[in-house]
Design a protein around this motif. Structure first.
Motif, PDB file in Angstrom:
ATOM      1  N   ASP A 142       0.819  -1.262  -0.369  1.00 37.70           N
ATOM      2  CA  ASP A 142      -0.195  -0.229  -0.335  1.00 37.70           C
ATOM      3  C   ASP A 142       0.726   1.108   0.323  1.00 37.70           C
ATOM      4  O   ASP A 142       2.148   1.358   0.706  1.00 37.70           O
ATOM      5  CB  ASP A 142      -0.872   0.143   1.366  1.00 37.70           C
ATOM      6  CG  ASP A 142      -1.825  -1.154   0.817  1.00 37.70           C
ATOM      7  OD1 ASP A 142      -2.670  -1.531   0.175  1.00 37.70           O
ATOM      8  OD2 ASP A 142      -2.370  -1.437   2.667  1.00 37.70           O
ATOM      9  N   CYS A 143       0.877   1.875  -0.717  1.00 42.41           N
ATOM     10  CA  CYS A 143       1.328   3.461  -0.703  1.00 42.41           C
ATOM     11  C   CYS A 143       0.720   4.514   0.133  1.00 42.41           C
ATOM     12  O   CYS A 143       0.048   4.127   0.750  1.00 42.41           O
ATOM     13  CB  CYS A 143       0.940   4.547  -2.108  1.00 42.41           C
ATOM     14  SG  CYS A 143       1.559   5.817  -1.976  1.00 42.41           S
ATOM     15  N   SER A 144       1.575   4.838   1.064  1.00 35.17           N
ATOM     16  CA  SER A 144       1.522   5.533   2.793  1.00 35.17           C
ATOM     17  C   SER A 144       0.484   7.135   2.086  1.00 35.17           C
ATOM     18  O   SER A 144       0.481   7.249   3.175  1.00 35.17           O
ATOM     19  CB  SER A 144       3.055   5.298   3.242  1.00 35.17           C
ATOM     20  OG  SER A 144       3.577   6.135   3.198  1.00 35.17           O
ATOM     21  N   LYS A 145       1.047   7.303   1.127  1.00 34.02           N
ATOM     22  CA  LYS A 145       0.360   8.421   0.923  1.00 34.02           C
ATOM     23  C   LYS A 145      -0.727   9.314   0.099  1.00 34.02           C
ATOM     24  O   LYS A 145      -1.865   9.459   0.876  1.00 34.02           O
ATOM     25  CB  LYS A 145       1.373   9.505  -1.149  1.00 34.02           C
ATOM     26  CG  LYS A 145       1.486  11.035  -0.148  1.00 34.02           C
ATOM     27  CD  LYS A 145       1.930  11.371  -1.353  1.00 34.02           C
ATOM     28  CE  LYS A 145       1.830  13.019  -2.115  1.00 34.02           C
ATOM     29  NZ  LYS A 145       3.109  13.356  -2.862  1.00 34.02           N
ATOM     30  N   CYS A 146      -1.418   7.917  -0.778  1.00 32.59           N
ATOM     31  CA  CYS A 146      -2.456   7.694  -1.911  1.00 32.59           C
ATOM     32  C   CYS A 146      -3.185   6.670  -1.296  1.00 32.59           C
ATOM     33  O   CYS A 146      -3.921   6.473  -1.866  1.00 32.59           O
ATOM     34  CB  CYS A 146      -2.005   8.198  -3.212  1.00 32.59           C
ATOM     35  SG  CYS A 146      -1.663   6.256  -4.150  1.00 32.59           S
ATOM     36  N   GLY A 147      -2.164   5.614  -1.041  1.00 33.69           N
ATOM     37  CA  GLY A 147      -3.498   4.343  -0.800  1.00 33.69           C
ATOM     38  C   GLY A 147      -3.428   3.372  -1.645  1.00 33.69           C
ATOM     39  O   GLY A 147      -4.461   2.258  -1.735  1.00 33.69           O
ATOM     40  N   ALA A 193       8.127   2.161  -7.178  1.00 37.83           N
ATOM     41  CA  ALA A 193       7.506   3.831  -7.011  1.00 37.83           C
ATOM     42  C   ALA A 193       6.132   3.922  -7.867  1.00 37.83           C
ATOM     43  O   ALA A 193       5.366   3.060  -8.459  1.00 37.83           O
ATOM     44  CB  ALA A 193       8.769   4.485  -8.473  1.00 37.83           C
ATOM     45  N   CYS A 194       5.454   4.314  -6.892  1.00 37.82           N
ATOM     46  CA  CYS A 194       3.513   4.500  -6.876  1.00 37.82           C
ATOM     47  C   CYS A 194       4.095   5.642  -7.646  1.00 37.82           C
ATOM     48  O   CYS A 194       4.838   6.857  -8.903  1.00 37.82           O
ATOM     49  CB  CYS A 194       2.658   4.769  -5.669  1.00 37.82           C
ATOM     50  SG  CYS A 194       1.228   5.122  -6.004  1.00 37.82           S
ATOM     51  N   SER A 195       2.301   5.541  -8.358  1.00 41.77           N
ATOM     52  CA  SER A 195       2.593   6.951  -9.911  1.00 41.77           C
ATOM     53  C   SER A 195       1.695   7.837  -8.985  1.00 41.77           C
ATOM     54  O   SER A 195       1.918   9.162 -10.002  1.00 41.77           O
ATOM     55  CB  SER A 195       0.720   6.468 -10.771  1.00 41.77           C
ATOM     56  OG  SER A 195      -0.271   5.758  -9.296  1.00 41.77           O
ATOM     57  N   CYS A 196       1.928   8.437  -7.949  1.00 44.17           N
ATOM     58  CA  CYS A 196       2.000   9.369  -7.290  1.00 44.17           C
ATOM     59  C   CYS A 196       2.957   9.931  -7.334  1.00 44.17           C
ATOM     60  O   CYS A 196       3.315  10.914  -7.157  1.00 44.17           O
ATOM     61  CB  CYS A 196       0.548   9.270  -5.991  1.00 44.17           C
ATOM     62  SG  CYS A 196       1.469   8.707  -5.173  1.00 44.17           S
ATOM     63  N   GLY A 197       4.098   9.448  -7.346  1.00 45.41           N
ATOM     64  CA  GLY A 197       5.407   9.875  -7.282  1.00 45.41           C
ATOM     65  C   GLY A 197       5.899   9.646  -6.372  1.00 45.41           C
ATOM     66  O   GLY A 197       7.617   9.984  -5.655  1.00 45.41           O
ATOM     67  N   THR A 198       5.282   8.610  -5.103  1.00 43.90           N
ATOM     68  CA  THR A 198       6.310   8.342  -3.985  1.00 43.90           C
ATOM     69  C   THR A 198       6.974   7.055  -3.981  1.00 43.90           C
ATOM     70  O   THR A 198       6.495   6.391  -4.736  1.00 43.90           O
ATOM     71  CB  THR A 198       5.317   8.200  -2.766  1.00 43.90           C
ATOM     72  OG1 THR A 198       4.188   8.774  -2.710  1.00 43.90           O
ATOM     73  CG2 THR A 198       5.128   7.630  -1.330  1.00 43.90           C
ATOM     74  N   LEU A 199       7.896   7.148  -3.446  1.00 42.47           N
ATOM     75  CA  LEU A 199       8.793   6.378  -3.436  1.00 42.47           C
ATOM     76  C   LEU A 199       8.607   5.114  -1.931  1.00 42.47           C
ATOM     77  O   LEU A 199       8.929   5.581  -0.970  1.00 42.47           O
ATOM     78  CB  LEU A 199      10.623   6.288  -4.001  1.00 42.47           C
ATOM     79  CG  LEU A 199      11.456   4.943  -3.807  1.00 42.47           C
ATOM     80  CD1 LEU A 199      11.229   4.628  -4.903  1.00 42.47           C
ATOM     81  CD2 LEU A 199      12.430   5.123  -3.898  1.00 42.47           C
TER      82      LEU A 199
HETATM   83 ZN   LIG Z   1       0.745   6.960  -4.714  1.00 42.96          ZN
END
Ligand SMILES: [Zn+2]
Length: 68
Positions: free
Chosen positions: A13-18, A35-41
């Motif tokens: 799970d992305c910690s930023k956008c979920g 790497a998430c598509s929202c830019g969070t690594l």
């Molecule tokens: Zn994300």
């Protein structure tokens, strides 16, 4: 055949956008990050999900070597 393990998918799970990311064991092994598509690594090392992946690997390959 170690390469077979690379096909194992872990869900992270992305910690930023979920967003739920599908990360291959190969990616975990080589990059230790996703790497998430929202830019969070998302760093994967020491993540409990990685322990789950290793448990799955042990389950799938009980005879695999203890050489790490
Ligand atoms: Zn994300």
């Amino acid at each position: 055949m170690p390469g077979e393990l690379d096909d194992i998918i872990a869900l992270v799970d992305c910690s930023k956008c979920g967003t739920e990311l599908r990360v291959t064991y190969k990616q975990i092994r080589i990059h230790a990050a996703a790497a998430c598509s929202c830019g969070t690594l998302i760093r994967l090392e020491d993540d409990t999900r990685i322990a789950a992946v290793h448990a799955l690997i042990d389950e799938t390959n009980p005879m695999s070597g203890d050489n790490d």
